[in-house]
Scaffold this motif. Structure first.
Motif, PDB file in Angstrom:
ATOM      1  N   ARG A 293      -6.043 -39.194   8.295  1.00 57.09           N
ATOM      2  CA  ARG A 293      -6.804 -39.555   7.106  1.00 57.09           C
ATOM      3  C   ARG A 293      -7.874 -40.575   7.462  1.00 57.09           C
ATOM      4  O   ARG A 293      -8.821 -40.767   6.741  1.00 57.09           O
ATOM      5  N   GLU A 398      -6.812 -48.048  -8.283  1.00 57.52           N
ATOM      6  CA  GLU A 398      -6.735 -47.362  -6.994  1.00 57.52           C
ATOM      7  C   GLU A 398      -6.817 -45.864  -7.198  1.00 57.52           C
ATOM      8  O   GLU A 398      -6.370 -45.343  -8.228  1.00 57.52           O
ATOM      9  N   ASP A 399      -7.362 -45.169  -6.217  1.00 52.56           N
ATOM     10  CA  ASP A 399      -7.368 -43.710  -6.271  1.00 52.56           C
ATOM     11  C   ASP A 399      -5.976 -43.162  -5.951  1.00 52.56           C
ATOM     12  O   ASP A 399      -5.415 -42.358  -6.666  1.00 52.56           O
ATOM     13  N   ILE A 400      -5.416 -43.687  -4.834  1.00 57.97           N
ATOM     14  CA  ILE A 400      -4.109 -43.164  -4.409  1.00 57.97           C
ATOM     15  C   ILE A 400      -3.353 -44.256  -3.661  1.00 57.97           C
ATOM     16  O   ILE A 400      -3.950 -45.030  -2.913  1.00 57.97           O
ATOM     17  N   ASP A 402      -0.403 -44.631  -1.007  1.00 57.57           N
ATOM     18  CA  ASP A 402       0.328 -43.803  -0.050  1.00 57.57           C
ATOM     19  C   ASP A 402       1.425 -44.665   0.582  1.00 57.57           C
ATOM     20  O   ASP A 402       2.489 -44.853  -0.002  1.00 57.57           O
ATOM     21  N   THR A 403       1.162 -45.294   1.722  1.00 58.90           N
ATOM     22  CA  THR A 403       2.173 -46.179   2.320  1.00 58.90           C
ATOM     23  C   THR A 403       2.288 -47.486   1.546  1.00 58.90           C
ATOM     24  O   THR A 403       3.269 -48.196   1.649  1.00 58.90           O
ATOM     25  N   GLY A 404       1.231 -47.844   0.817  1.00 63.79           N
ATOM     26  CA  GLY A 404       1.213 -49.101   0.075  1.00 63.79           C
ATOM     27  C   GLY A 404       0.660 -50.251   0.906  1.00 63.79           C
ATOM     28  O   GLY A 404       0.571 -51.383   0.429  1.00 63.79           O
ATOM     29  N   MET A 405       0.274 -49.975   2.144  1.00 66.38           N
ATOM     30  CA  MET A 405      -0.160 -51.073   3.009  1.00 66.38           C
ATOM     31  C   MET A 405      -1.513 -51.658   2.575  1.00 66.38           C
ATOM     32  O   MET A 405      -1.699 -52.862   2.607  1.00 66.38           O
ATOM     33  N   THR A 406      -2.434 -50.779   2.150  1.00 62.26           N
ATOM     34  CA  THR A 406      -3.739 -51.272   1.704  1.00 62.26           C
ATOM     35  C   THR A 406      -3.561 -52.146   0.462  1.00 62.26           C
ATOM     36  O   THR A 406      -4.041 -53.271   0.394  1.00 62.26           O
ATOM     37  N   LYS A 430       1.739 -41.338  -4.154  1.00 63.62           N
ATOM     38  CA  LYS A 430       2.475 -40.516  -3.174  1.00 63.62           C
ATOM     39  C   LYS A 430       3.736 -41.298  -2.818  1.00 63.62           C
ATOM     40  O   LYS A 430       3.881 -41.811  -1.715  1.00 63.62           O
ATOM     41  N   GLU A 450       1.499 -34.651   0.465  1.00 64.60           N
ATOM     42  CA  GLU A 450       0.463 -33.747   0.946  1.00 64.60           C
ATOM     43  C   GLU A 450      -0.847 -34.490   0.949  1.00 64.60           C
ATOM     44  O   GLU A 450      -1.060 -35.388   0.135  1.00 64.60           O
ATOM     45  N   PHE A 451      -1.729 -34.096   1.862  1.00 75.42           N
ATOM     46  CA  PHE A 451      -3.024 -34.755   1.916  1.00 75.42           C
ATOM     47  C   PHE A 451      -3.932 -34.118   0.874  1.00 75.42           C
ATOM     48  O   PHE A 451      -4.106 -32.909   0.849  1.00 75.42           O
ATOM     49  N   VAL A 452      -4.477 -34.945  -0.016  1.00 75.68           N
ATOM     50  CA  VAL A 452      -5.280 -34.383  -1.101  1.00 75.68           C
ATOM     51  C   VAL A 452      -6.738 -34.851  -1.028  1.00 75.68           C
ATOM     52  O   VAL A 452      -7.024 -35.918  -0.487  1.00 75.68           O
ATOM     53  N   LEU A 457     -11.710 -38.488  -3.692  1.00 72.67           N
ATOM     54  CA  LEU A 457     -10.932 -38.592  -2.444  1.00 72.67           C
ATOM     55  C   LEU A 457     -11.540 -37.717  -1.352  1.00 72.67           C
ATOM     56  O   LEU A 457     -11.971 -36.602  -1.629  1.00 72.67           O
ATOM     57  N   ASP A 458     -11.510 -38.244  -0.146  1.00 72.64           N
ATOM     58  CA  ASP A 458     -12.191 -37.528   0.930  1.00 72.64           C
ATOM     59  C   ASP A 458     -11.290 -37.226   2.110  1.00 72.64           C
ATOM     60  O   ASP A 458     -10.194 -37.749   2.229  1.00 72.64           O
TER      61      ASP A 458
HETATM   62  P1  IMP Z   1      -2.095 -46.686   1.834  1.00 70.88           P
HETATM   63  O1  IMP Z   1      -2.553 -47.956   2.414  1.00 70.88           O
HETATM   64  O2  IMP Z   1      -1.313 -45.894   2.852  1.00 70.88           O
HETATM   65  O3  IMP Z   1      -1.371 -46.788   0.547  1.00 70.88           O
HETATM   66  O4  IMP Z   1      -3.362 -45.772   1.628  1.00 70.88           O
HETATM   67  C1  IMP Z   1      -4.278 -45.960   0.642  1.00 70.88           C
HETATM   68  C2  IMP Z   1      -5.602 -45.353   0.990  1.00 70.88           C
HETATM   69  O5  IMP Z   1      -5.494 -44.281   1.923  1.00 70.88           O
HETATM   70  C3  IMP Z   1      -6.208 -44.763  -0.233  1.00 70.88           C
HETATM   71  O6  IMP Z   1      -6.962 -45.718  -0.916  1.00 70.88           O
HETATM   72  C4  IMP Z   1      -7.038 -43.635   0.324  1.00 70.88           C
HETATM   73  O7  IMP Z   1      -8.307 -44.102   0.687  1.00 70.88           O
HETATM   74  C5  IMP Z   1      -6.318 -43.199   1.565  1.00 70.88           C
HETATM   75  N1  IMP Z   1      -5.455 -42.013   1.345  1.00 70.88           N
HETATM   76  C6  IMP Z   1      -4.119 -41.975   1.356  1.00 70.88           C
HETATM   77  N2  IMP Z   1      -3.667 -40.734   1.128  1.00 70.88           N
HETATM   78  C7  IMP Z   1      -4.739 -39.956   0.946  1.00 70.88           C
HETATM   79  C8  IMP Z   1      -4.924 -38.556   0.647  1.00 70.88           C
HETATM   80  O8  IMP Z   1      -3.985 -37.755   0.490  1.00 70.88           O
HETATM   81  N3  IMP Z   1      -6.204 -38.155   0.535  1.00 70.88           N
HETATM   82  C9  IMP Z   1      -7.272 -38.978   0.688  1.00 70.88           C
HETATM   83  N4  IMP Z   1      -7.153 -40.277   0.950  1.00 70.88           N
HETATM   84  C10 IMP Z   1      -5.901 -40.770   1.083  1.00 70.88           C
END
Ligand code: IMP
Length: 472
Positions: A293, A398-400, A402-406, A430, A450-452, A457-458
């Motif tokens: 990603r 937030e858009d999404i 995922d791991t929550g780290m951001t 997610k 799944e990657f969306v 989202l890109d």
């Molecule tokens: P996290 O830090 O893993 O929660 O990721 C958050 C960031 O990862 C989001 O703000 C997105 O920019 C990117 N990201 C995570 N999953 C996806 C996905 O499925 N599609 C597109 N971008 C994603």
């Protein structure tokens, strides 16, 4: 020369020889630990280095101590004989009863009674510790304290020599990688040295990812006995990582089915025997997706081309966004709200959300670096807020997640600015992939692993203008 002086002299000779050798870090440090223990007629010795946040000690090398003792758990330098961290030599007559002992039971099982510890000081700063253990109760004498302090000094010099060599090597490597396109996460410059030998390249990649998001980690700090027979341990499990800030163990699996089955069994057994321990099994494939990603081609295993399936249509998204906006407007009735979005994935969602909120709002944006920003070793703010959020009601959009780290990083950063309140609204959650549990106040849709793409989202900068949300 009396016998003690003879022993010290021999130990110094061996230590100087090892220090000047070109052995790998662990072997070199273990050789020094062995000579130090022999010099003091002790039964064991461990050399530990402070991790980058200077809170935990990683074992750099050891001698005469069992694996089970060395992997007894995270060693917190502020809790375990904290005077050493303050630059003092510490002598403990009775480890078991001393209040500063972090793992007394394990010390008793190892049959060690006394300890002599000294700080390893480099340019006035404590970077680690050397600890010597004896099986008999001992009152350490001044000449023994001098001895250990000298060994610690030699260690400091030796480690500095290794660090300088690594630094030169890193600079050379990053000159090379700057000239070619990054193709894997491991092309990122290395974080400062840590005395860790990873069992698998994917573990090292994972450690770099945690480093980037400033999530503290320890590699294999604890071995869990799972079964025993006649007082002998017959099954043991050492998870790959421990994240002390969130008290979570992590085991990475590869895609090999036989290994997954075995690890699943161990994780299940661990949960049975140690119900208070939290552990997560992460599939390596999932983490390759995580690297993907960020625009890397992870070890050639990521095949993501073309839209595969539509998850949410334009109409479904609009309907859900309107509902979220209505709920937010109701919850913040009578207050002014600051919406904060993280660029760029959030643009579509935040504009639609804002247009549907009926109370007064202001909006602001932040941009955060990702591991794909090549030159950055750590996550950092590329564009900060224009607004002062102190005493304001803030909603992070937030858009999404995922791991929550951001989000974890951003929320820590925003909390420090003392807003009146801080909540989170995400369009997509997610949840199954969560590593750091961040509380989400408003969620549009929960989605599978799944990657969306689409609706902002890109994937590698593409598909943002797709009006619906789809999987690749
Ligand atoms: P996290 O830090 O893993 O929660 O990721 C958050 C960031 O990862 C989001 O703000 C997105 O920019 C990117 N990201 C995570 N999953 C996806 C996905 O499925 N599609 C597109 N971008 C994603």
């Amino acid at each position: 020369m009396d016998a003690t002086e003879n022993r010290y002299s021999l130990a110094y000779k061996q230590i100087a020889k090892a220090a000047n050798d070109t052995l790998p870090l662990k072997k070199l440090v273990s050789a020094i630990a062995a000579s130090a223990a022999r010099g003091l007629q002790a039964s064991g010795c461990a050399v530990m280095l402070l991790n980058p946040r200077r809170e935990y000690l990683d074992i750099a090398g050891a001698w005469g101590l069992s694996d089970l003792y060395l992997r007894k758990g995270a060693i917190n330098a502020r809790k375990s004989y904290p005077d050493i961290l303050d630059g003092k030599i510490v002598a403990v007559d009775d480890i078991y009863t001393d209040r500063r002992t972090q793992y007394p039971e394990q010390a008793a099982r190892e049959n060690i009674k006394s300890l002599l510890g000294a700080p390893i000081i480099q340019r006035g700063e404590v970077i680690g510790e050397i600890r010597v253990y004896t099986r008999e109760k001992r009152r350490f004498k001044p000449n023994e304290k001098d001895f250990i302090s000298t060994v610690a000094n030699i260690l400091a010099l030796t480690l500095e020599k290794i660090e300088l060599a690594q630094d030169l090597n890193n600079r050379h490597q990053s000159n090379i990688t700057q000239q070619k396109r990054l193709t894997s996460f491991s092309d990122l410059p290395l974080a400062p040295i840590r005395p860790v030998t990873f069992g698998h390249p994917s573990e090292e990649e994972f450690a770099r990812l945690l480093d980037f998001y400033q999530v503290e980690w320890l590699y294999e700090p604890r071995s869990f006995p799972l079964s025993s027979q006649d007082n002998r341990i017959t099954e043991m499990f050492t998870p790959d990582f421990y994240l002390p800030e969130i008290d979570l163990y992590i085991e990475l699996t590869t895609s090999k089915q036989s290994l997954i089955t075995e690890k699943n069994h161990k994780v299940r057994r661990l949960k049975e025997v140690y119900p208070d321990v939290s552990i997560k099994l992460l599939n390596k494939g999932d983490y390759l997706k995580l690297f993907a990603r960020h625009g890397f081609i992870p070890l050639g295993e990521s095949k993501m081309t073309g839209v595969q399936r539509y998850l949410f249509s334009k109409t479904q998204i609009q309907r859900r966004v309107k509902l979220l906006a209505k709920q937010i407007s109701r919850d913040y009735q009578g207050r002014e709200l600051v919406l904060i979005g993280i660029l760029k994935g959030v643009v579509c969602f935040i504009s639609d959300l804002m247009l549907n909120i009926s109370i007064p709002v202001t909006v602001d944006f932040m941009a955060i670096s990702t591991p794909a920003d090549k030159s950055d070793l750590l996550i950092r703010i590329l564009k900060d807020l224009d607004t002062d959020i102190r005493d304001r009601h803030v909603l992070m959009v937030e858009d999404i997640v995922d791991t929550g780290m951001t989000l974890n990083y951003v929320l820590n950063n925003l909390t420090a600015r003392k807003p009146a309140s801080l909540k989170v609204c995400t369009l997509l959650d997610k949840r199954v992939r969560r590593l750091i549990d961040v509380h989400l106040d408003y969620v549009g849709f929960e989605i599978p692993d799944e990657f969306v793409v689409g609706y902002g989202l890109d994937m590698g900068g593409k598909y943002r203008n797709l009006p619906s949300i789809a999987t690749l």
